[in-house]
Write a protein that holds these residues in place. Structure first.
Motif, PDB file in Angstrom:
ATOM      1  N   PRO A 156       0.831  -1.213   0.000  1.00 28.75           N
ATOM      2  CA  PRO A 156       0.000   0.000   0.000  1.00 28.75           C
ATOM      3  C   PRO A 156       0.859   1.253   0.000  1.00 28.75           C
ATOM      4  CG  PRO A 156       0.103  -0.926   2.216  1.00 28.75           C
ATOM      5  CD  PRO A 156       0.835  -1.886   1.308  1.00 28.75           C
ATOM      6  N   TRP A 157       0.348   2.290  -0.585  1.00 32.06           N
ATOM      7  CA  TRP A 157       1.002   3.602  -0.567  1.00 32.06           C
ATOM      8  C   TRP A 157       0.189   4.477   0.377  1.00 32.06           C
ATOM      9  CZ3 TRP A 157      -0.517   8.564  -1.718  1.00 32.06           C
ATOM     10  CH2 TRP A 157       0.513   9.505  -1.865  1.00 32.06           C
ATOM     11  N   ILE A 158       0.836   5.063   1.388  1.00 35.74           N
ATOM     12  CA  ILE A 158       0.121   5.782   2.448  1.00 35.74           C
ATOM     13  C   ILE A 158       0.717   7.167   2.623  1.00 35.74           C
ATOM     14  CG2 ILE A 158      -0.573   5.750   4.873  1.00 35.74           C
ATOM     15  CD1 ILE A 158      -0.133   2.708   4.848  1.00 35.74           C
ATOM     16  N   ARG A 159      -0.150   8.179   2.692  1.00 36.00           N
ATOM     17  CA  ARG A 159       0.268   9.532   3.023  1.00 36.00           C
ATOM     18  C   ARG A 159      -0.742  10.152   3.973  1.00 36.00           C
ATOM     19  NH1 ARG A 159       4.140   7.769   1.700  1.00 36.00           N
ATOM     20  NH2 ARG A 159       5.772   8.464   0.251  1.00 36.00           N
ATOM     21  N   THR A 160      -0.272  11.044   4.864  1.00 43.73           N
ATOM     22  CA  THR A 160      -1.149  11.627   5.871  1.00 43.73           C
ATOM     23  C   THR A 160      -0.752  13.061   6.184  1.00 43.73           C
ATOM     24  OG1 THR A 160      -2.011  11.356   8.125  1.00 43.73           O
ATOM     25  CG2 THR A 160       0.291  10.750   7.754  1.00 43.73           C
ATOM     26  N   ASP A 161      -1.738  13.858   6.565  1.00 44.85           N
ATOM     27  CA  ASP A 161      -1.443  15.192   7.086  1.00 44.85           C
ATOM     28  C   ASP A 161      -1.653  15.255   8.592  1.00 44.85           C
ATOM     29  OD1 ASP A 161      -4.175  15.236   7.465  1.00 44.85           O
ATOM     30  OD2 ASP A 161      -4.564  16.974   6.188  1.00 44.85           O
ATOM     31  N   GLY A 162      -1.767  14.084   9.213  1.00 45.47           N
ATOM     32  CA  GLY A 162      -1.968  14.003  10.653  1.00 45.47           C
ATOM     33  C   GLY A 162      -3.382  13.599  11.017  1.00 45.47           C
ATOM     34  N   LEU A 163      -4.365  14.208  10.384  1.00 42.59           N
ATOM     35  CA  LEU A 163      -5.764  13.864  10.609  1.00 42.59           C
ATOM     36  C   LEU A 163      -6.329  13.057   9.441  1.00 42.59           C
ATOM     37  CD1 LEU A 163      -7.142  17.216  12.099  1.00 42.59           C
ATOM     38  CD2 LEU A 163      -6.495  15.142  13.327  1.00 42.59           C
ATOM     39  N   PHE A 164      -6.059  13.513   8.229  1.00 43.96           N
ATOM     40  CA  PHE A 164      -6.524  12.808   7.043  1.00 43.96           C
ATOM     41  C   PHE A 164      -5.424  11.883   6.535  1.00 43.96           C
ATOM     42  CE2 PHE A 164      -6.677  12.362   2.439  1.00 43.96           C
ATOM     43  CZ  PHE A 164      -7.989  11.962   2.223  1.00 43.96           C
ATOM     44  N   THR A 165      -5.794  10.640   6.182  1.00 46.28           N
ATOM     45  CA  THR A 165      -4.830   9.675   5.645  1.00 46.28           C
ATOM     46  C   THR A 165      -5.402   9.030   4.398  1.00 46.28           C
ATOM     47  OG1 THR A 165      -3.983   9.188   7.871  1.00 46.28           O
ATOM     48  CG2 THR A 165      -3.449   7.612   6.136  1.00 46.28           C
ATOM     49  N   LEU A 166      -4.593   8.979   3.364  1.00 39.60           N
ATOM     50  CA  LEU A 166      -4.974   8.327   2.113  1.00 39.60           C
ATOM     51  C   LEU A 166      -4.109   7.091   1.921  1.00 39.60           C
ATOM     52  CD1 LEU A 166      -6.463   8.267  -0.656  1.00 39.60           C
ATOM     53  CD2 LEU A 166      -4.591   9.677  -1.551  1.00 39.60           C
ATOM     54  N   THR A 167      -4.746   5.948   1.720  1.00 36.27           N
ATOM     55  CA  THR A 167      -4.056   4.696   1.414  1.00 36.27           C
ATOM     56  C   THR A 167      -4.509   4.228   0.034  1.00 36.27           C
ATOM     57  OG1 THR A 167      -4.051   4.082   3.758  1.00 36.27           O
ATOM     58  CG2 THR A 167      -3.615   2.330   2.171  1.00 36.27           C
ATOM     59  N   VAL A 168      -3.544   3.919  -0.819  1.00 31.95           N
ATOM     60  CA  VAL A 168      -3.862   3.448  -2.171  1.00 31.95           C
ATOM     61  C   VAL A 168      -3.224   2.073  -2.362  1.00 31.95           C
ATOM     62  CG1 VAL A 168      -3.849   4.000  -4.632  1.00 31.95           C
ATOM     63  CG2 VAL A 168      -3.754   5.857  -2.943  1.00 31.95           C
ATOM     64  N   ARG A 169      -4.007   1.137  -2.838  1.00 29.36           N
ATOM     65  CA  ARG A 169      -3.520  -0.219  -3.105  1.00 29.36           C
ATOM     66  C   ARG A 169      -3.777  -0.585  -4.563  1.00 29.36           C
ATOM     67  NH1 ARG A 169      -2.438  -3.771   1.087  1.00 29.36           N
ATOM     68  NH2 ARG A 169      -2.916  -3.031   3.191  1.00 29.36           N
ATOM     69  N   THR A 172      -8.505   4.087   0.293  1.00 26.09           N
ATOM     70  CA  THR A 172      -9.075   4.177   1.635  1.00 26.09           C
ATOM     71  C   THR A 172      -8.750   5.547   2.193  1.00 26.09           C
ATOM     72  OG1 THR A 172      -8.768   1.805   2.015  1.00 26.09           O
ATOM     73  CG2 THR A 172      -9.167   3.186   3.948  1.00 26.09           C
ATOM     74  N   MET A 173      -9.788   6.301   2.537  1.00 21.86           N
ATOM     75  CA  MET A 173      -9.618   7.608   3.145  1.00 21.86           C
ATOM     76  C   MET A 173     -10.098   7.533   4.585  1.00 21.86           C
ATOM     77  SD  MET A 173     -10.866  10.193   0.108  1.00 21.86           S
ATOM     78  CE  MET A 173     -10.063  10.167  -1.513  1.00 21.86           C
ATOM     79  N   THR A 174      -9.249   7.939   5.525  1.00 24.61           N
ATOM     80  CA  THR A 174      -9.630   7.973   6.931  1.00 24.61           C
ATOM     81  C   THR A 174      -9.455   9.389   7.460  1.00 24.61           C
ATOM     82  OG1 THR A 174      -7.424   7.409   7.767  1.00 24.61           O
ATOM     83  CG2 THR A 174      -8.898   5.574   7.257  1.00 24.61           C
ATOM     84  N   MET A 175     -10.314   9.773   8.385  1.00 26.23           N
ATOM     85  CA  MET A 175     -10.241  11.100   8.990  1.00 26.23           C
ATOM     86  C   MET A 175     -10.481  10.970  10.493  1.00 26.23           C
ATOM     87  SD  MET A 175      -9.890  14.413   8.634  1.00 26.23           S
ATOM     88  CE  MET A 175     -10.250  14.908   6.946  1.00 26.23           C
ATOM     89  N   ARG A 176      -9.530  11.440  11.281  1.00 28.95           N
ATOM     90  CA  ARG A 176      -9.689  11.426  12.733  1.00 28.95           C
ATOM     91  C   ARG A 176     -10.495  12.638  13.162  1.00 28.95           C
ATOM     92  NH1 ARG A 176      -7.607   9.122  17.171  1.00 28.95           N
ATOM     93  NH2 ARG A 176      -6.169   7.855  15.943  1.00 28.95           N
ATOM     94  N   ALA A 177     -11.526  12.401  13.945  1.00 25.75           N
ATOM     95  CA  ALA A 177     -12.363  13.478  14.482  1.00 25.75           C
ATOM     96  C   ALA A 177     -12.217  13.511  16.001  1.00 25.75           C
ATOM     97  CB  ALA A 177     -13.817  13.249  14.091  1.00 25.75           C
ATOM     98  N   THR A 178     -11.955  14.679  16.543  1.00 22.81           N
ATOM     99  CA  THR A 178     -11.719  14.826  17.983  1.00 22.81           C
ATOM    100  C   THR A 178     -12.905  15.514  18.653  1.00 22.81           C
ATOM    101  OG1 THR A 178     -10.622  16.965  17.660  1.00 22.81           O
ATOM    102  CG2 THR A 178      -9.235  15.000  17.606  1.00 22.81           C
ATOM    103  N   GLY A 179     -12.939  15.416  19.997  1.00 18.81           N
ATOM    104  CA  GLY A 179     -13.931  16.161  20.764  1.00 18.81           C
ATOM    105  C   GLY A 179     -15.210  15.415  21.076  1.00 18.81           C
ATOM    106  N   PHE A 180     -15.274  14.119  20.781  1.00 20.78           N
ATOM    107  CA  PHE A 180     -16.477  13.358  21.108  1.00 20.78           C
ATOM    108  C   PHE A 180     -16.450  12.941  22.579  1.00 20.78           C
ATOM    109  CE2 PHE A 180     -16.266  12.961  16.537  1.00 20.78           C
ATOM    110  CZ  PHE A 180     -17.597  13.021  16.148  1.00 20.78           C
ATOM    111  N   ALA A 181     -17.634  12.802  23.179  1.00 22.63           N
ATOM    112  CA  ALA A 181     -17.720  12.470  24.602  1.00 22.63           C
ATOM    113  C   ALA A 181     -17.104  11.114  24.904  1.00 22.63           C
ATOM    114  CB  ALA A 181     -19.184  12.497  25.046  1.00 22.63           C
ATOM    115  N   ASP A 182     -17.205  10.187  23.976  1.00 25.02           N
ATOM    116  CA  ASP A 182     -16.677   8.838  24.197  1.00 25.02           C
ATOM    117  C   ASP A 182     -15.300   8.643  23.553  1.00 25.02           C
ATOM    118  OD1 ASP A 182     -17.655   9.079  21.673  1.00 25.02           O
ATOM    119  OD2 ASP A 182     -18.633   7.108  21.599  1.00 25.02           O
ATOM    120  N   GLY A 183     -14.585   9.739  23.302  1.00 25.99           N
ATOM    121  CA  GLY A 183     -13.234   9.650  22.757  1.00 25.99           C
ATOM    122  C   GLY A 183     -13.183   9.963  21.267  1.00 25.99           C
TER     123      GLY A 183
END
Length: 341
Positions: free
Chosen positions: A65-78, A163-174
Protein backbone atom coordinates in the motif's frame (compact mmCIF):
# COMPACT_ATOMS: atom_id res chain seq x y z
CA UNK A 1 11.76 40.81 -0.43
CA UNK A 2 10.25 41.14 -3.90
CA UNK A 3 8.45 38.05 -5.09
CA UNK A 4 8.84 36.52 -8.53
CA UNK A 5 5.53 38.13 -9.48
CA UNK A 6 6.73 41.56 -8.30
CA UNK A 7 9.89 41.16 -10.37
CA UNK A 8 7.84 40.10 -13.38
CA UNK A 9 5.81 43.30 -13.16
CA UNK A 10 8.95 45.37 -12.70
CA UNK A 11 11.19 43.89 -15.41
CA UNK A 12 8.90 42.06 -17.82
CA UNK A 13 9.25 38.42 -18.82
CA UNK A 14 12.20 38.68 -21.21
CA UNK A 15 14.43 40.77 -18.96
CA UNK A 16 13.58 38.73 -15.88
CA UNK A 17 14.49 35.49 -17.69
CA UNK A 18 17.83 37.04 -18.66
CA UNK A 19 18.50 37.81 -14.99
CA UNK A 20 17.71 34.29 -13.78
CA UNK A 21 19.72 31.06 -14.04
CA UNK A 22 18.55 28.75 -16.84
CA UNK A 23 17.17 26.29 -14.29
CA UNK A 24 14.73 28.93 -13.00
CA UNK A 25 13.54 30.56 -16.22
CA UNK A 26 10.56 28.24 -16.56
CA UNK A 27 9.19 29.80 -13.37
CA UNK A 28 8.64 33.05 -15.25
CA UNK A 29 6.28 31.32 -17.69
CA UNK A 30 4.38 29.73 -14.78
CA UNK A 31 4.07 33.07 -12.98
CA UNK A 32 3.04 34.93 -16.11
CA UNK A 33 0.27 32.42 -16.88
CA UNK A 34 -1.08 32.84 -13.34
CA UNK A 35 -1.02 36.63 -13.52
CA UNK A 36 -2.91 36.82 -16.82
CA UNK A 37 -5.35 34.03 -15.94
CA UNK A 38 -8.87 35.19 -16.80
CA UNK A 39 -10.64 32.23 -15.22
CA UNK A 40 -12.20 31.06 -18.46
CA UNK A 41 -11.00 27.47 -17.98
CA UNK A 42 -11.78 25.63 -14.76
CA UNK A 43 -10.93 22.05 -13.76
CA UNK A 44 -11.91 20.25 -10.57
CA UNK A 45 -10.33 17.85 -8.08
CA UNK A 46 -11.74 15.96 -5.11
CA UNK A 47 -10.53 17.56 -1.90
CA UNK A 48 -9.14 14.24 -0.63
CA UNK A 49 -6.55 14.32 -3.41
CA UNK A 50 -5.72 17.89 -2.36
CA UNK A 51 -4.79 16.66 1.12
CA UNK A 52 -2.52 13.95 -0.24
CA UNK A 53 -1.54 13.28 -3.84
CA UNK A 54 -0.61 10.00 -5.47
CA UNK A 55 2.89 8.47 -5.63
CA UNK A 56 5.43 10.55 -7.53
CA UNK A 57 7.06 7.46 -9.02
CA UNK A 58 6.21 3.82 -9.70
CA UNK A 59 5.46 1.51 -6.76
CA UNK A 60 6.01 -1.85 -8.45
CA UNK A 61 4.52 -4.27 -5.93
CA UNK A 62 0.72 -4.27 -6.23
CA UNK A 63 0.45 -5.73 -2.71
CA UNK A 64 2.33 -2.81 -1.11
CA UNK A 65 0.00 0.00 0.00
CA UNK A 66 1.00 3.60 -0.57
CA UNK A 67 0.12 5.78 2.45
CA UNK A 68 0.27 9.53 3.02
CA UNK A 69 -1.15 11.63 5.87
CA UNK A 70 -1.44 15.19 7.09
CA UNK A 71 -1.97 14.00 10.65
CA UNK A 72 -5.76 13.86 10.61
CA UNK A 73 -6.52 12.81 7.04
CA UNK A 74 -4.83 9.68 5.65
CA UNK A 75 -4.97 8.33 2.11
CA UNK A 76 -4.06 4.70 1.41
CA UNK A 77 -3.86 3.45 -2.17
CA UNK A 78 -3.52 -0.22 -3.11
CA UNK A 79 -3.10 -1.96 -6.41
CA UNK A 80 -4.83 -5.24 -7.22
CA UNK A 81 -4.35 -8.71 -8.70
CA UNK A 82 -6.89 -9.44 -11.41
CA UNK A 83 -7.96 -12.81 -12.71
CA UNK A 84 -9.03 -13.16 -16.35
CA UNK A 85 -9.42 -15.76 -19.08
CA UNK A 86 -9.62 -18.73 -16.76
CA UNK A 87 -6.71 -18.93 -14.34
CA UNK A 88 -4.57 -16.15 -15.81
CA UNK A 89 -3.79 -13.22 -13.55
CA UNK A 90 -2.18 -9.81 -13.80
CA UNK A 91 -0.85 -7.53 -11.08
CA UNK A 92 -1.81 -3.87 -11.34
CA UNK A 93 0.15 -1.48 -9.15
CA UNK A 94 -0.96 1.91 -7.86
CA UNK A 95 -1.28 4.93 -10.18
CA UNK A 96 1.56 7.45 -10.03
CA UNK A 97 3.10 10.53 -11.63
CA UNK A 98 1.63 13.56 -13.42
CA UNK A 99 -0.68 11.63 -15.76
CA UNK A 100 -2.44 9.86 -12.87
CA UNK A 101 -3.09 13.23 -11.24
CA UNK A 102 -4.42 14.67 -14.47
CA UNK A 103 -6.75 11.71 -14.88
CA UNK A 104 -8.26 12.23 -11.42
CA UNK A 105 -8.81 15.87 -12.41
CA UNK A 106 -10.37 14.81 -15.70
CA UNK A 107 -12.81 12.50 -13.91
CA UNK A 108 -13.66 15.18 -11.31
CA UNK A 109 -14.15 17.76 -14.07
CA UNK A 110 -16.38 15.44 -16.11
CA UNK A 111 -18.64 14.92 -13.09
CA UNK A 112 -18.97 18.72 -12.82
CA UNK A 113 -19.86 19.10 -16.52
CA UNK A 114 -22.95 21.34 -16.54
CA UNK A 115 -24.71 19.34 -19.28
CA UNK A 116 -24.35 16.02 -17.46
CA UNK A 117 -27.43 14.11 -16.35
CA UNK A 118 -27.28 14.17 -12.53
CA UNK A 119 -27.82 10.38 -12.40
CA UNK A 120 -25.19 9.50 -15.02
CA UNK A 121 -22.14 7.87 -13.39
CA UNK A 122 -20.47 6.87 -16.68
CA UNK A 123 -17.28 8.75 -17.55
CA UNK A 124 -16.95 8.75 -21.33
CA UNK A 125 -13.37 8.98 -22.55
CA UNK A 126 -14.02 10.40 -26.00
CA UNK A 127 -12.97 13.89 -24.89
CA UNK A 128 -9.86 12.89 -22.99
CA UNK A 129 -7.24 13.86 -25.57
CA UNK A 130 -8.98 17.21 -26.03
CA UNK A 131 -8.90 17.76 -22.26
CA UNK A 132 -5.26 16.67 -21.99
CA UNK A 133 -4.32 19.24 -24.60
CA UNK A 134 -6.21 21.85 -22.60
CA UNK A 135 -4.03 21.15 -19.56
CA UNK A 136 -0.83 21.31 -21.57
CA UNK A 137 -0.16 17.69 -22.51
CA UNK A 138 0.87 17.29 -26.14
CA UNK A 139 -0.67 14.01 -27.26
CA UNK A 140 2.20 11.97 -28.73
CA UNK A 141 2.10 8.29 -29.64
CA UNK A 142 4.69 5.51 -29.45
CA UNK A 143 5.98 3.49 -26.48
CA UNK A 144 7.36 6.61 -24.76
CA UNK A 145 4.63 9.03 -25.81
CA UNK A 146 2.16 10.82 -23.58
CA UNK A 147 -0.77 8.74 -24.82
CA UNK A 148 0.95 5.52 -23.74
CA UNK A 149 1.77 6.96 -20.31
CA UNK A 150 -1.82 8.12 -19.88
CA UNK A 151 -3.24 4.72 -20.90
CA UNK A 152 -0.99 3.00 -18.37
CA UNK A 153 -2.14 5.31 -15.57
CA UNK A 154 -5.80 4.94 -16.57
CA UNK A 155 -5.46 1.16 -16.33
CA UNK A 156 -3.87 1.49 -12.89
CA UNK A 157 -6.51 3.96 -11.73
CA UNK A 158 -9.31 1.67 -12.96
CA UNK A 159 -8.29 -1.13 -10.56
CA UNK A 160 -6.84 0.82 -7.63
CA UNK A 161 -8.50 0.77 -4.20
CA UNK A 162 -8.61 3.95 -2.12
CA UNK A 163 -9.08 4.18 1.63
CA UNK A 164 -9.62 7.61 3.15
CA UNK A 165 -9.63 7.97 6.93
CA UNK A 166 -10.24 11.10 8.99
CA UNK A 167 -9.69 11.43 12.73
CA UNK A 168 -12.36 13.48 14.48
CA UNK A 169 -11.72 14.83 17.98
CA UNK A 170 -13.93 16.16 20.76
CA UNK A 171 -16.48 13.36 21.11
CA UNK A 172 -17.72 12.47 24.60
CA UNK A 173 -16.68 8.84 24.20
CA UNK A 174 -13.23 9.65 22.76
CA UNK A 175 -11.77 10.36 19.35
CA UNK A 176 -13.34 8.65 16.37
CA UNK A 177 -11.99 7.71 12.95
CA UNK A 178 -14.19 7.91 9.87
CA UNK A 179 -13.11 5.71 6.98
CA UNK A 180 -14.20 4.83 3.48
CA UNK A 181 -12.63 2.13 1.31
CA UNK A 182 -13.54 1.36 -2.27
CA UNK A 183 -12.32 1.67 -5.85
CA UNK A 184 -12.93 4.82 -7.82
CA UNK A 185 -14.62 2.88 -10.63
CA UNK A 186 -17.29 0.22 -10.33
CA UNK A 187 -16.99 -1.15 -13.84
CA UNK A 188 -16.13 -0.67 -17.48
CA UNK A 189 -15.07 -2.59 -20.57
CA UNK A 190 -11.50 -3.15 -21.71
CA UNK A 191 -10.49 -5.00 -24.87
CA UNK A 192 -9.59 -8.67 -24.36
CA UNK A 193 -6.01 -8.10 -25.53
CA UNK A 194 -5.45 -5.33 -22.97
CA UNK A 195 -4.74 -7.80 -20.17
CA UNK A 196 -2.14 -9.65 -22.22
CA UNK A 197 -0.58 -6.33 -23.29
CA UNK A 198 -0.37 -5.32 -19.62
CA UNK A 199 1.33 -8.58 -18.69
CA UNK A 200 3.94 -7.92 -21.40
CA UNK A 201 4.36 -4.26 -20.30
CA UNK A 202 3.32 -3.21 -23.81
CA UNK A 203 1.34 -0.22 -22.60
CA UNK A 204 1.24 1.43 -26.04
CA UNK A 205 -1.02 -1.46 -27.16
CA UNK A 206 -3.61 -0.75 -24.47
CA UNK A 207 -6.92 0.51 -25.84
CA UNK A 208 -9.00 3.39 -24.55
CA UNK A 209 -12.10 1.96 -22.86
CA UNK A 210 -15.16 3.71 -24.23
CA UNK A 211 -16.37 4.57 -20.73
CA UNK A 212 -15.84 3.76 -17.06
CA UNK A 213 -18.56 3.63 -14.40
CA UNK A 214 -17.92 5.47 -11.14
CA UNK A 215 -19.13 3.91 -7.92
CA UNK A 216 -22.10 5.73 -6.44
CA UNK A 217 -20.06 6.94 -3.47
CA UNK A 218 -17.23 8.16 -5.70
CA UNK A 219 -19.67 10.00 -7.93
CA UNK A 220 -21.39 11.65 -4.96
CA UNK A 221 -18.09 12.76 -3.42
CA UNK A 222 -16.72 14.09 -6.70
CA UNK A 223 -19.96 16.02 -7.22
CA UNK A 224 -20.15 17.48 -3.71
CA UNK A 225 -16.56 17.62 -2.47
CA UNK A 226 -14.52 18.86 -5.43
CA UNK A 227 -12.74 22.20 -5.53
CA UNK A 228 -12.27 24.40 -8.61
CA UNK A 229 -8.76 24.83 -10.02
CA UNK A 230 -7.50 27.07 -12.78
CA UNK A 231 -6.75 25.03 -15.89
CA UNK A 232 -4.49 27.81 -17.20
CA UNK A 233 -2.28 27.54 -14.13
CA UNK A 234 -2.29 23.75 -14.12
CA UNK A 235 -1.23 23.81 -17.77
CA UNK A 236 2.17 25.24 -16.82
CA UNK A 237 2.91 22.62 -14.14
CA UNK A 238 1.18 19.59 -15.70
CA UNK A 239 4.50 17.73 -16.13
CA UNK A 240 5.53 18.21 -12.48
CA UNK A 241 3.71 15.88 -10.08
CA UNK A 242 5.18 17.49 -6.96
CA UNK A 243 4.23 21.01 -8.08
CA UNK A 244 0.70 19.82 -8.88
CA UNK A 245 0.31 18.26 -5.42
CA UNK A 246 1.50 21.40 -3.66
CA UNK A 247 -0.54 23.75 -5.82
CA UNK A 248 -3.73 21.74 -5.16
CA UNK A 249 -2.93 21.48 -1.43
CA UNK A 250 -2.38 25.23 -1.11
CA UNK A 251 -5.47 26.01 -3.22
CA UNK A 252 -7.57 23.95 -0.80
CA UNK A 253 -5.83 24.77 2.47
CA UNK A 254 -4.92 28.47 2.38
CA UNK A 255 -8.38 30.00 1.81
CA UNK A 256 -9.70 28.02 4.78
CA UNK A 257 -7.29 29.55 7.30
CA UNK A 258 -9.01 32.28 9.40
CA UNK A 259 -8.04 35.81 8.34
CA UNK A 260 -5.71 36.72 11.20
CA UNK A 261 -4.39 33.25 11.99
CA UNK A 262 -1.21 31.55 10.88
CA UNK A 263 -0.43 27.85 10.82
CA UNK A 264 3.01 26.27 11.12
CA UNK A 265 3.37 22.98 9.25
CA UNK A 266 6.68 21.42 10.43
CA UNK A 267 9.07 19.84 7.96
CA UNK A 268 8.54 16.41 9.56
CA UNK A 269 4.78 16.69 8.97
CA UNK A 270 5.31 17.85 5.39
CA UNK A 271 7.57 14.85 4.80
CA UNK A 272 4.79 12.51 5.99
CA UNK A 273 2.37 14.17 3.62
CA UNK A 274 4.51 14.71 0.53
CA UNK A 275 7.76 12.80 1.00
CA UNK A 276 9.04 9.44 -0.10
CA UNK A 277 9.65 6.43 2.14
CA UNK A 278 13.08 6.27 3.73
CA UNK A 279 13.93 9.95 3.32
CA UNK A 280 15.68 12.07 5.92
CA UNK A 281 14.17 15.50 6.57
CA UNK A 282 17.20 17.19 4.98
CA UNK A 283 16.81 15.05 1.84
CA UNK A 284 13.11 15.79 1.74
CA UNK A 285 13.60 19.56 2.02
CA UNK A 286 16.05 19.54 -0.89
CA UNK A 287 13.67 17.50 -3.08
CA UNK A 288 10.63 19.47 -1.93
CA UNK A 289 11.77 22.98 -2.79
CA UNK A 290 11.63 22.89 -6.64
CA UNK A 291 8.01 21.68 -6.57
CA UNK A 292 7.08 24.26 -3.94
CA UNK A 293 8.73 27.06 -5.93
CA UNK A 294 6.81 26.09 -9.07
CA UNK A 295 3.53 25.80 -7.13
CA UNK A 296 4.04 29.25 -5.59
CA UNK A 297 4.74 30.70 -9.05
CA UNK A 298 1.35 29.33 -10.15
CA UNK A 299 -0.36 30.80 -7.07
CA UNK A 300 0.58 34.50 -6.68
CA UNK A 301 -2.22 34.94 -4.13
CA UNK A 302 -0.53 32.45 -1.76
CA UNK A 303 0.73 33.88 1.53
CA UNK A 304 3.26 31.53 3.09
CA UNK A 305 6.72 31.76 4.56
CA UNK A 306 9.50 29.19 4.36
CA UNK A 307 11.30 28.92 7.72
CA UNK A 308 13.77 26.58 9.40
CA UNK A 309 10.86 25.03 11.29
CA UNK A 310 8.61 24.47 8.28
CA UNK A 311 6.02 26.40 6.27
CA UNK A 312 4.04 29.19 7.91
CA UNK A 313 0.65 29.43 6.18
CA UNK A 314 -1.68 32.43 6.24
CA UNK A 315 -5.12 33.08 4.84
CA UNK A 316 -4.96 33.62 1.08
CA UNK A 317 -7.41 34.36 -1.70
CA UNK A 318 -8.28 31.28 -3.78
CA UNK A 319 -6.05 30.46 -6.75
CA UNK A 320 -8.67 31.80 -9.15
CA UNK A 321 -9.42 35.23 -10.60
CA UNK A 322 -11.89 37.10 -8.39
CA UNK A 323 -14.67 37.08 -11.02
CA UNK A 324 -14.37 33.28 -11.16
CA UNK A 325 -14.61 33.06 -7.36
CA UNK A 326 -17.88 34.95 -7.54
CA UNK A 327 -19.23 32.65 -10.25
CA UNK A 328 -18.31 29.50 -8.34
CA UNK A 329 -19.92 30.72 -5.10
CA UNK A 330 -23.01 32.36 -6.61
CA UNK A 331 -26.56 31.12 -5.84
CA UNK A 332 -27.71 28.11 -7.92
CA UNK A 333 -30.11 30.23 -9.96
CA UNK A 334 -27.26 32.33 -11.33
CA UNK A 335 -24.48 29.79 -11.82
CA UNK A 336 -24.03 26.17 -12.79
CA UNK A 337 -20.58 25.89 -11.22
CA UNK A 338 -21.91 25.35 -7.70
CA UNK A 339 -19.77 23.36 -5.25
CA UNK A 340 -20.53 22.79 -1.56
CA UNK A 341 -16.95 23.31 -0.36
Amino acid sequence: MATLHDQLLLFGADELKARLPKTQRHLVDIAQAAMVDDGSEISFLHRGFCHAGLPLRCVDDSSTPWIRTDGLFTLTVRGDEIGYDGLKTIKVGVPYGPKARLLTMFVSSEVQEVRRDSKNRWIELGRITEWLRAVGVSCSGGPRGSITATKEQLFRLSFAHFTMTMRATGFADGDQVWFDREPLFQGGIFAAQDFEAWNRHEYSKLSWPKALLLTQNSYDRLLKQAIPLSTARLRKISDNASAMDLFCWMAYRLPKIPLRDKVLVPWAALMQQFGQSGQYVSQFRKAFMPGLTAAMAAYPEARLEITDEGLVLRHSDPALPRKTQVAVSAPPSSSNLILPL
